[in-house]
Design an enzyme around this catalytic site. Structure first.
Site, PDB file in Angstrom:
ATOM      1  CB  SER A  84      -0.751  -0.081   1.395  1.00 52.88           C
ATOM      2  OG  SER A  84      -1.325   1.346   1.648  1.00 52.88           O
ATOM      3  CE1 TYR A 130      -3.727  -1.901   5.290  1.00 52.44           C
ATOM      4  CE2 TYR A 130      -2.988   0.050   4.712  1.00 52.44           C
ATOM      5  CZ  TYR A 130      -3.705  -1.115   4.191  1.00 52.44           C
ATOM      6  OH  TYR A 130      -3.957  -1.384   2.986  1.00 52.44           O
TER       7      TYR A 130
HETATM    8  N1  LIG Z   1      -8.647  -0.686  -1.761  1.00 54.92           N
HETATM    9  C1  LIG Z   1      -7.788   0.091  -1.369  1.00 54.92           C
HETATM   10  O1  LIG Z   1      -8.085   1.247  -1.676  1.00 54.92           O
HETATM   11  C2  LIG Z   1      -6.501  -0.506  -1.203  1.00 54.92           C
HETATM   12  C3  LIG Z   1      -5.249   0.476  -1.254  1.00 54.92           C
HETATM   13  C4  LIG Z   1      -4.098   0.125  -0.687  1.00 54.92           C
HETATM   14  C5  LIG Z   1      -3.802  -1.223  -0.600  1.00 54.92           C
HETATM   15  N2  LIG Z   1      -4.931  -2.172  -0.556  1.00 54.92           N
HETATM   16  C6  LIG Z   1      -4.618  -3.674  -0.303  1.00 54.92           C
HETATM   17  O2  LIG Z   1      -5.021  -4.414  -1.182  1.00 54.92           O
HETATM   18  C7  LIG Z   1      -5.176  -5.730  -0.627  1.00 54.92           C
HETATM   19  C8  LIG Z   1      -6.879  -6.014  -1.081  1.00 54.92           C
HETATM   20  O3  LIG Z   1      -7.801  -5.199  -0.810  1.00 54.92           O
HETATM   21  P1  LIG Z   1      -9.120  -4.988  -1.422  1.00 54.92           P
HETATM   22  O4  LIG Z   1      -9.099  -3.365  -1.627  1.00 54.92           O
HETATM   23  O5  LIG Z   1      -9.494  -5.826  -2.378  1.00 54.92           O
HETATM   24  O6  LIG Z   1      -9.854  -5.440   0.052  1.00 54.92           O
HETATM   25  P2  LIG Z   1     -11.137  -6.262   0.348  1.00 54.92           P
HETATM   26  O7  LIG Z   1     -12.310  -6.004  -0.887  1.00 54.92           O
HETATM   27  O8  LIG Z   1     -11.637  -5.893   1.626  1.00 54.92           O
HETATM   28  O9  LIG Z   1     -10.556  -7.720   0.087  1.00 54.92           O
HETATM   29  C9  LIG Z   1      -9.682  -8.236   1.103  1.00 54.92           C
HETATM   30  C10 LIG Z   1      -9.617  -9.636   0.926  1.00 54.92           C
HETATM   31  O10 LIG Z   1      -8.746 -10.245   1.999  1.00 54.92           O
HETATM   32  C11 LIG Z   1      -9.501 -11.377   2.494  1.00 54.92           C
HETATM   33  N3  LIG Z   1      -8.859 -11.627   3.843  1.00 54.92           N
HETATM   34  C12 LIG Z   1      -9.069 -10.882   4.934  1.00 54.92           C
HETATM   35  N4  LIG Z   1      -8.475 -11.469   5.933  1.00 54.92           N
HETATM   36  C13 LIG Z   1      -8.413 -12.671   5.622  1.00 54.92           C
HETATM   37  C14 LIG Z   1      -7.946 -13.769   6.146  1.00 54.92           C
HETATM   38  N5  LIG Z   1      -7.516 -13.744   7.387  1.00 54.92           N
HETATM   39  N6  LIG Z   1      -7.721 -14.938   5.489  1.00 54.92           N
HETATM   40  C15 LIG Z   1      -7.789 -14.987   4.239  1.00 54.92           C
HETATM   41  N7  LIG Z   1      -8.356 -13.921   3.629  1.00 54.92           N
HETATM   42  C16 LIG Z   1      -8.527 -12.713   4.061  1.00 54.92           C
HETATM   43  C17 LIG Z   1     -10.823 -11.078   2.276  1.00 54.92           C
HETATM   44  O11 LIG Z   1     -11.700 -12.180   2.372  1.00 54.92           O
HETATM   45  P3  LIG Z   1     -12.483 -13.004   3.478  1.00 54.92           P
HETATM   46  O12 LIG Z   1     -13.141 -11.758   4.164  1.00 54.92           O
HETATM   47  O13 LIG Z   1     -13.187 -13.824   2.661  1.00 54.92           O
HETATM   48  O14 LIG Z   1     -11.614 -13.706   4.303  1.00 54.92           O
HETATM   49  C18 LIG Z   1     -10.909 -10.520   0.859  1.00 54.92           C
HETATM   50  O15 LIG Z   1     -11.102 -11.237  -0.154  1.00 54.92           O
HETATM   51  C19 LIG Z   1      -5.182  -5.788   0.920  1.00 54.92           C
HETATM   52  O16 LIG Z   1      -3.948  -6.188   1.028  1.00 54.92           O
HETATM   53  C20 LIG Z   1      -5.285  -4.251   1.206  1.00 54.92           C
HETATM   54  O17 LIG Z   1      -4.382  -3.689   2.143  1.00 54.92           O
HETATM   55  C21 LIG Z   1      -6.270  -1.824  -0.682  1.00 54.92           C
END
Ligand SMILES: NC(=O)c1ccc[n+]([C@@H]2O[C@H](COP(=O)([O-])OP(=O)(O)OC[C@H]3O[C@@H](n4cnc5c(N)ncnc54)[C@H](OP(=O)(O)O)[C@@H]3O)[C@@H](O)[C@H]2O)c1
Length: 252
Positions: free
Chosen positions: A132, A145
């Site tokens: 991130s 974070y």
């Molecule tokens: N969206 C943004 O603005 C943004 C910005 C910077 C970085 N990121 C990073 O991008 C990545 C994906 O984020 P996203 O935006 O796609 O968020 P999201 O829609 O909330 O997806 C997060 C994913 O992680 C899974 N997860 C969470 N805890 C878990 C666990 N203990 N075991 C297995 N799976 C788990 C969730 O699935 P379950 O709940 O089904 O387990 C879900 O599939 C993350 O690492 C986030 O920090 C996102």
């Protein structure tokens, strides 16, 4: 097109957002994708639609991940699962610190420990770690974070050293704000959450991040794209704050 060199992928956090988009993108390249997340129904729906192999596993379940890593030779590993609990560090909850360390960093370290040696032994592989902008820049939010994502960034650089001499590529993808449900997962489903983070903004979509990853993978094997920072055009990081003291200094 190294996609054709690769047969199998492990994608964590595949049940929604960026992870689900990566699964879809990889399936278009005929990669056998093992999709990991906790939400079994969402994974089943994705599997029915995309033909991936669902694994309803918590990334912190070390035995389950070890079994998966023993049973398959993964060519591509995407460490994408992530959570956030935004709160000023001075008010941080003990359990939130543990959760972020466990899911966002400890699990990434163990999954790499279990998968990367096989890649090195086979002289073939690509690790993609989703960090991130929080891991590279300072701004208000959640210092835990920031700290764990900085750990993922440094791990990504170090893996290159550890795999040196082998055709194992490592790409750190460093997103700014992306239009996913992460904000609802963090702040709840109130409509104000979308208004605050998504509605009215011009944001990269999850598929844009998946396309960028596909670009890094499709590069010739001789090319390692090490770091990709992907933000909205209308988002910048940085800033300088200088405060006047709000109280007199206490006399010693
Ligand atoms: N969206 C943004 O603005 C943004 C910005 C910077 C970085 N990121 C990073 O991008 C990545 C994906 O984020 P996203 O935006 O796609 O968020 P999201 O829609 O909330 O997806 C997060 C994913 O992680 C899974 N997860 C969470 N805890 C878990 C666990 N203990 N075991 C297995 N799976 C788990 C969730 O699935 P379950 O709940 O089904 O387990 C879900 O599939 C993350 O690492 C986030 O920090 C996102």
């Amino acid at each position: 097109m190294p996609f054709s060199d690769y047969k199998t992928a492990l994608v964590t956090g595949a049940s929604s957002g960026i992870g689900a988009a990566i699964v879809e993108r990889f399936r278009r390249e005929n990669i056998e994708v093992h999709a990991v997340a906790r939400s079994e129904d969402a994974l089943k729906e994705l599997a029915a639609r995309m033909g991936c192999i669902p694994h309803a596993i918590d990334v912190t379940d070390r035995n389950a991940i070890a079994k998966l890593a023993q049973e398959h030779d993964f060519d591509i590993l995407v460490n994408n699962a992530g959570v956030d609990r935004p709160k000023k560090f001075l008010e941080a909850d003990e359990s939130d610190i543990d959760l972020l360390v466990d899911v966002n960093l400890r699990a990434v370290l163990h999954i790499c420990r279990l998968v990367v040696p096989g890649m090195v032994a086979r002289d073939r592989g690509h690790v993609v770690n989703i960090s991130s902008i929080a891991g590279n820049y300072n701004f208000g939010g959640n210092s835990t974070y920031h700290a764990v994502k900085a750990g993922v960034a440094m791990l990504s650089n170090q893996l290159r050293i550890d795999a040196f001499g082998k055709r194992v590529r490592v790409t750190e993808v460093c997103p700014g704000r992306v239009a996913t449900d992460i904000f609802n997962h963090v702040h709840g489903n109130d409509p104000s959450v979308r208004e605050r983070f998504i509605d009215g903004f011009e944001l990269p979509q999850a598929s844009d991040i998946a396309d960028a990853i596909a670009f890094a993978i499709a590069a010739p094997v001789a090319v390692n794209i090490g770091h990709m920072e992907i933000t909205p055009t209308l988002q910048v990081m940085g800033g300088l704050q200088t405060a006047k003291p709000s109280t007199e200094r206490a006399k010693p």
